[in-house]
Design an enzyme around this catalytic site. Structure first.
Site, mmCIF file in Angstrom:
data_model
loop_
_atom_site.group_PDB
_atom_site.id
_atom_site.type_symbol
_atom_site.label_atom_id
_atom_site.label_comp_id
_atom_site.label_asym_id
_atom_site.label_seq_id
_atom_site.Cartn_x
_atom_site.Cartn_y
_atom_site.Cartn_z
ATOM 1 N N TYR A 112 0.828 -1.211 0.000
ATOM 2 C CA TYR A 112 0.000 0.000 0.000
ATOM 3 C C TYR A 112 0.861 1.259 0.000
ATOM 4 C CZ TYR A 112 -3.456 3.479 1.148
ATOM 5 O OH TYR A 112 -4.262 4.592 1.103
ATOM 6 N N TRP A 114 1.133 5.632 -1.792
ATOM 7 C CA TRP A 114 0.826 6.587 -2.855
ATOM 8 C C TRP A 114 1.863 6.643 -3.955
ATOM 9 C CZ3 TRP A 114 -2.400 11.312 -3.422
ATOM 10 C CH2 TRP A 114 -3.668 11.116 -2.855
HETATM 11 N N1 LIG Z 1 -2.174 8.357 12.351
HETATM 12 C C1 LIG Z 1 -2.546 8.443 11.066
HETATM 13 N N2 LIG Z 1 -1.931 7.684 10.133
HETATM 14 C C2 LIG Z 1 -2.291 7.774 8.844
HETATM 15 C C3 LIG Z 1 -3.325 8.663 8.434
HETATM 16 C C4 LIG Z 1 -3.983 9.430 9.438
HETATM 17 O O1 LIG Z 1 -4.916 10.202 9.158
HETATM 18 N N3 LIG Z 1 -3.545 9.312 10.726
HETATM 19 N N4 LIG Z 1 -3.670 8.747 7.111
HETATM 20 C C5 LIG Z 1 -3.440 7.552 6.301
HETATM 21 C C6 LIG Z 1 -3.634 7.787 4.869
HETATM 22 S S1 LIG Z 1 -5.138 8.484 4.431
HETATM 23 C C7 LIG Z 1 -2.753 7.387 3.930
HETATM 24 S S2 LIG Z 1 -3.224 7.458 2.268
HETATM 25 C C8 LIG Z 1 -1.445 6.813 4.278
HETATM 26 C C9 LIG Z 1 -0.331 7.274 3.331
HETATM 27 O O2 LIG Z 1 0.753 6.427 3.441
HETATM 28 P P1 LIG Z 1 1.797 6.238 2.235
HETATM 29 O O3 LIG Z 1 1.105 6.330 0.931
HETATM 30 O O4 LIG Z 1 2.573 5.007 2.515
HETATM 31 O O5 LIG Z 1 2.722 7.499 2.445
HETATM 32 P P2 LIG Z 1 3.780 8.189 1.483
HETATM 33 O O6 LIG Z 1 4.632 9.052 2.346
HETATM 34 O O7 LIG Z 1 3.073 8.863 0.348
HETATM 35 O O8 LIG Z 1 4.659 6.970 0.972
HETATM 36 C C10 LIG Z 1 5.007 6.782 -0.340
HETATM 37 C C11 LIG Z 1 6.421 6.226 -0.400
HETATM 38 O O9 LIG Z 1 6.680 5.837 -1.739
HETATM 39 C C12 LIG Z 1 7.961 6.330 -2.135
HETATM 40 N N5 LIG Z 1 7.892 6.517 -3.600
HETATM 41 C C13 LIG Z 1 7.475 7.589 -4.301
HETATM 42 N N6 LIG Z 1 7.509 7.350 -5.621
HETATM 43 C C14 LIG Z 1 7.972 6.077 -5.770
HETATM 44 C C15 LIG Z 1 8.236 5.267 -6.911
HETATM 45 O O10 LIG Z 1 8.053 5.650 -8.062
HETATM 46 N N7 LIG Z 1 8.684 4.000 -6.658
HETATM 47 C C16 LIG Z 1 8.913 3.535 -5.402
HETATM 48 N N8 LIG Z 1 9.348 2.283 -5.254
HETATM 49 N N9 LIG Z 1 8.696 4.306 -4.318
HETATM 50 C C17 LIG Z 1 8.218 5.556 -4.497
HETATM 51 C C18 LIG Z 1 8.159 7.599 -1.354
HETATM 52 O O11 LIG Z 1 9.537 7.899 -1.223
HETATM 53 C C19 LIG Z 1 7.467 7.245 -0.029
HETATM 54 O O12 LIG Z 1 8.370 6.700 0.894
HETATM 55 O O13 LIG Z 1 -1.118 7.193 5.628
HETATM 56 C C20 LIG Z 1 -2.123 6.808 6.548
HETATM 57 N N10 LIG Z 1 -1.662 7.001 7.915
HETATM 58 N N1 LIG Z 2 -1.430 18.595 2.054
HETATM 59 C C1 LIG Z 2 -1.869 17.317 2.049
HETATM 60 N N2 LIG Z 2 -3.064 17.020 1.493
HETATM 61 C C2 LIG Z 2 -3.517 15.741 1.516
HETATM 62 C C3 LIG Z 2 -2.750 14.692 2.065
HETATM 63 C C4 LIG Z 2 -1.487 15.033 2.639
HETATM 64 O O1 LIG Z 2 -0.752 14.163 3.152
HETATM 65 N N3 LIG Z 2 -1.083 16.342 2.612
HETATM 66 N N4 LIG Z 2 -3.211 13.396 2.035
HETATM 67 C C5 LIG Z 2 -4.268 13.073 1.080
HETATM 68 C C6 LIG Z 2 -4.920 11.822 1.454
HETATM 69 S S1 LIG Z 2 -4.142 10.349 1.085
HETATM 70 C C7 LIG Z 2 -6.131 11.763 2.032
HETATM 71 S S2 LIG Z 2 -6.853 10.258 2.347
HETATM 72 C C8 LIG Z 2 -6.875 12.970 2.360
HETATM 73 C C9 LIG Z 2 -7.403 12.914 3.781
HETATM 74 O O2 LIG Z 2 -8.483 13.749 3.923
HETATM 75 P P1 LIG Z 2 -9.154 13.933 5.345
HETATM 76 O O3 LIG Z 2 -9.299 12.648 6.021
HETATM 77 O O4 LIG Z 2 -10.369 14.751 5.146
HETATM 78 O O5 LIG Z 2 -8.004 14.818 6.020
HETATM 79 P P2 LIG Z 2 -7.424 15.009 7.478
HETATM 80 O O6 LIG Z 2 -6.482 16.153 7.357
HETATM 81 O O7 LIG Z 2 -6.871 13.754 8.003
HETATM 82 O O8 LIG Z 2 -8.663 15.441 8.327
HETATM 83 C C10 LIG Z 2 -9.423 16.605 7.995
HETATM 84 C C11 LIG Z 2 -9.819 17.341 9.258
HETATM 85 O O9 LIG Z 2 -10.760 16.578 10.012
HETATM 86 C C12 LIG Z 2 -10.735 17.077 11.336
HETATM 87 N N5 LIG Z 2 -11.154 16.034 12.272
HETATM 88 C C13 LIG Z 2 -10.403 15.058 12.802
HETATM 89 N N6 LIG Z 2 -11.148 14.285 13.625
HETATM 90 C C14 LIG Z 2 -12.398 14.800 13.617
HETATM 91 C C15 LIG Z 2 -13.625 14.446 14.260
HETATM 92 O O10 LIG Z 2 -13.725 13.473 15.002
HETATM 93 N N7 LIG Z 2 -14.700 15.211 13.974
HETATM 94 C C16 LIG Z 2 -14.649 16.285 13.141
HETATM 95 N N8 LIG Z 2 -15.762 16.960 12.909
HETATM 96 N N9 LIG Z 2 -13.501 16.647 12.537
HETATM 97 C C17 LIG Z 2 -12.400 15.913 12.761
HETATM 98 C C18 LIG Z 2 -9.294 17.480 11.603
HETATM 99 O O11 LIG Z 2 -9.275 18.697 12.316
HETATM 100 C C19 LIG Z 2 -8.667 17.511 10.231
HETATM 101 O O12 LIG Z 2 -7.932 18.684 9.947
HETATM 102 O O13 LIG Z 2 -6.049 14.119 2.246
HETATM 103 C C20 LIG Z 2 -5.313 14.173 1.031
HETATM 104 N N10 LIG Z 2 -4.718 15.482 0.946
HETATM 105 MO MO LIG Z 3 -5.228 8.661 2.154
#
Ligand SMILES: Nc1nc2c(c(=O)[nH]1)N[C@H]1C(S)=C(S)[C@@H](COP(=O)(O)OP(=O)(O)OC[C@H]3O[C@@H](n4cnc5c(=O)[nH]c(N)nc54)[C@H](O)[C@@H]3O)O[C@H]1N2
Ligand SMILES: Nc1nc2c(c(=O)[nH]1)N[C@H]1C(S)=C(S)[C@@H](COP(=O)(O)OP(=O)(O)OC[C@H]3O[C@@H](n4cnc5c(=O)[nH]c(N)nc54)[C@H](O)[C@@H]3O)O[C@H]1N2
Ligand SMILES: [Mo]
Length: 759
Positions: A112, A114
């Protein structure tokens, strides 16, 4: 005068841009047509920072000397530089040993993450294609983003339409009178779209609605989850209590006769069951505004006022993905849908509900009516899978049974983990536990660009190029352009693309032709483009062959943003346009979910009292970071510029800071029952009392375990590794109970950005 540098078109998950390699480093220019380019572009030059790049293949010393096997040294061992030939020979031999001895169900290829933008070099697709032709792999299903929603929505509305085909921004800007935003619509997240975005349009559309007189209510623990100038009414609820507030809004609307009785009757299934619960006839507890006030902290009077305004306006209820990324995360989404049903505006322009607006730039931007050039992943002969966030459970408990969406499943016995394009040692919960889980397999193969914490848990680290060092096609379904991603730099060190690495492995396993189909990288791009073009409807044909497209750098795929209203057809005729649910209607009570008998996810939206952890009085919001994408380019200018005392900033309300004798700039220790993290304090009244915010993505740094699980501020040192419920088993990383104290003693250095090998 030096020659002006040649800027070439390129793209990233946070936007298209032009780049040129100059003697002073990489120069990056935002795309000229983008009305609101992402600040994240400031991180891009760090992609070519050699200090942190993996510049050659490396093997972990213990694995090299002792051979494959479980090893407690994984994660704290030394690395030895080896040649590409040796790396590929060893990786192929190990894949072959494991599949021959244990079968392909012993290979975990979920992988998993991005990765990077680009339709061809999509790391996960490349790896899945390779593992499929190599006999198969255990895969993962659903995402960390919206895992609870992906399982719940099909039960409630029949499919993923609210995420895939939401009402477009153009319609909301024109028609919505009152935006009620659970989790806000943060600009920070709308910078990003999986695959790319050439036009960041959300802020503009919200301003258009504002100028027209739309009202905004922000329901969130953080004030900056909605842009200041929208003048929102901020309801700073306690995190994790939206369900209580939503149920009380439903209760109030019905009690005051403001509900749409007919819509509930003609378009919904099971409102009578839900009402028995709301009214208190099931459990003796009416879900009244007073009842909700005691749970969410929003005064009962405010709740009544909000209910009345929602009924008086064309109201759009938005629920961000964050709400479902927590324990019982199915409930706030289901309760949000129920609230929209009670109001009865579903299917009207600008009314109803949405899930994920601003969680991704593309949600609400409209969707292309035809597919994009796509790499086929191939057929995986292995049937076993896990819900994605159960990865540590799988490695720690092979053979054990667990529940998922009405099925009783068993964890496979994994011997080899192969990861490309993700960083589980940033994204997974309870990283100390994940560290223990990663000692279990025989072998861990990782393709990485950087010395991330995941690379530092690998037995073989295979160095990968960034997009800047290769060619690709950039595009996303919710965007309107196909971008030629030109190579702007030669590969750093000995880095190769994932495709090249996997071609080398395929050759050694005797399946080279099945994997490459006889094409090199340029030929693949050309083939993806031309075969895509051949299938387009004539009116969509760009009229350029591949060479012309590549010279031009860009194709606009669509002129205008289409206007679309979610469920307009269903509203007009619920019999002809039945939803694909068992009843054909929106299920406010699901007989199917009820039949699973899950105590943590019953048959209708239900409030669960939060699980207290005594001694940890604060709630940590671990949201997605404003200054980077997840953990990517954490060392880039935009990310590094926000660090406090060299650590990830943790925000806290002035009252909570004063009570602990803390001020801005202090290094603090954040503790939870799982672990601890050092972070840099920022005192801010944009944070609700009782809440602290520490975004995800600071590179995990376990180099001073006597001081903290992570000395850099990764919140997953603190979070709990538990599924949303037995229904969806979704990621619950967003919320955790913590305490914050001043850190006394010598502050250990952050080593996450120092490579583990001589430079
Ligand atoms: N506590 C907490 N944890 C969370 C979340 C949260 O809200 N709270 N949010 C979650 C969410 S929504 C997501 S989507 C995940 C994201 O988690 P990830 O998608 O695992 O996070 P990234 O940092 O985007 O990791 C991508 C990695 O791929 C590498 N990479 C980039 N391009 C390439 C390529 O072309 N080839 C290879 N082999 N590697 C590459 C980058 O260097 C990086 O290390 O985190 C989750 N974790
Ligand atoms: N700049 C930037 N943008 C991103 C990403 C990133 O890593 N960086 N990640 C991307 C990815 S993979 C994803 S999945 C999306 C995630 O999209 P979301 O899940 O919508 O994003 P978050 O920033 O985790 O949360 C949005 C807001 O929800 C609020 N929140 C948290 N808990 C609660 C709750 O219990 N109740 C309410 N009402 N609000 C709450 C927090 O204050 C937070 O700022 O974002 C995407 N966009
Ligand atoms: Mo995500």
């Amino acid at each position: 005068m030096p020659e002006p540098a040649a800027f070439r078109s390129h793209s990233s998950h946070w936007g298209a841009f032009d780049a040129a390699l100059t003697p002073a480093g990489l120069a990056v220019r935002p795309d000229a047509g983008d009305p609101a380019p992402a600040a994240l572009l400031r991180n891009v030059p760090a992609a070519l920072d050699e200090r942190l790049r993996v510049l050659a293949p490396y093997a972990r010393r213990g694995w090299l000397e002792r051979g494959p096997g479980p090893d407690p040294a994984r994660g704290r061992d030394e690395y030895v530089r080896i040649s590409w030939a040796e790396a590929l020979d060893r990786a192929a031999a190990e894949l072959d040993r494991v599949r021959t001895r244990y079968g392909n169900t012993a290979i975990f290829g979920g992988s998993y993450g991005w990765g990077s933008a680009g339709r061809f070099h999509h790391a996960q697709s490349q790896l899945h294609r390779f593992l499929a032709v190599a006999g198969g792999y255990v895969r993962s299903v659903n995402t960390y983003s919206s895992g609870a929603a992906e399982v719940l929505l099909p039960h409630v509305v029949g499919d993923h339409a609210p995420i895939e085909r939401p009402t477009t921004w153009a319609v909301l800007a024109e028609h919505t009178g009152h935006f009620v935003c659970f989790g806000g619509l943060p600009d920070k997240n709308a910078q990003v779209n999986a695959g790319g975005v050439t036009r960041h349009g959300m802020a503009e559309e919200l301003r258009r609605a504002k100028r027209r007189g739309a009202r905004f209510t922000l329901v969130s623990p953080l004030r900056d989850d909605l842009a200041d100038d929208l003048g929102a009414d901020w309801l700073p609820l306690a995190p994790g209590t939206d369900t209580a507030l939503m149920l009380a809004l439903c209760f109030t609307l019905v009690e005051r006769g403001l509900h749409d009785e007919e819509f509930l009757h003609t378009h919904c299934e099971g409102f009578p069951e839900l009402w028995r619960y709301l009214s208190g006839s099931v459990d003796g507890v009416p879900k009244s505004p007073q009842w909700a006030e005691a749970r969410c902290g929003i005064p009962a009077g405010k709740i009544v006022e909000l209910a009345e305004s929602m009924a008086a306006h064309r109201t759009m209820i938005t629920v961000s993905w964050s709400l479902q990324r927590s324990r019982h995360g199915e409930q706030p989404l289901w309760a949000g849908v129920a609230l929209a049903c009670v109001l009865g505006q579903i299917g009207l322009p600008g009314g109803g509900f949405g899930h994920g607006y601003a969680s991704m730039a593309g949600i609400g931007a409209g969707s292309l009516p035809f597919p994009l050039p796509t790499l086929r992943r191939g057929l995986n002969p292995v049937r076993e899978f896990i819900p994605v966030a159960r990865v540590a459970d799988m490695l720690l408990h092979p053979g054990e049974e667990y529940d998922y969406n009405g099925q009783r499943l068993r964890y496979p016995d994994i011997r080899l983990v192969h990861w490309a394009g993700g960083n589980p040692f940033h994204h997974h919960q309870d990283l100390a536990r994940l560290g223990r889980a990663f000692t279990r397999p025989d072998t861990v193969l990782v393709h990485e660009q950087f010395w991330t914490a995941t690379a530092r848990h690998a037995d073989l680290v295979l160095p990968v190029t960034t997009t800047l060092e290769r060619e690709d096609l950039g595009a996303a379904r919710q965007d309107a352009a196909l971008v030629a991603m030109a190579r702007v730099s030669p590969p750093l060190g000995e880095a190769k693309s994932d495709f090249e690495i996997l071609s080398g492995l395929a050759k050694r396993l005797g399946v080279e032709h099945e994997f490459t189909e006889g094409r090199d990288e340029r030929q693949w791009l050309e083939w993806l483009y031309e075969s895509w073009r051949a299938k387009l409807p004539p009116e969509a044909d760009p009229g350029l062959d591949f060479a012309e497209f590549w010279r031009k750098g860009r194709i606009e795929l669509r002129e205008a943003r289409p206007e679309h209203v979610l469920y307009a057809d269903f509203r007009a005729d619920p019999h002809r346009h039945r939803l694909p649910t068992p009843s054909g209607r929106i299920e406010l009570f699901s007989r199917r979910i009820a039949s699973f008998g899950y105590d943590d996810c019953p048959g209708h939206p239900t409030w669960f009292e939060p699980e207290e952890e005594p001694g940890f009085p604060l709630t940590l919001v671990a949201n997605n970071p404003a200054t980077r994408l997840h953990s990517q380019l954490d060392h880039g200018a935009e990310s590094a510029g926000a660090k406090v005392a060299g650590r990830e900033p943790v925000r806290m309300h002035p009252g909570d800071a004063a009570a602990r004798g803390l001020s801005t700039g202090d290094v603090v220790l954040v503790r939870s029952p799982r672990g601890s993290a050092l972070a840099g304090l920022v005192v801010s009244d944009a944070v609700r009392p009782g809440v602290v915010q520490l975004s995800t993505g600071a590179w995990f740094d376990p180099t001073a375990p006597e001081v903290a699980t992570c000395v850099h501020g990764n919140p997953n040192a603190l979070t709990r590794d538990v599924g949303s419920s037995r229904l969806a088993q979704g990621c619950t990383g967003q919320l955790t109970r913590v305490e914050v104290v001043a850190f006394r003693g010598e502050v250990p250095p952050v080593r996450a950005h120092e490579p583990p090998v001589p430079g």
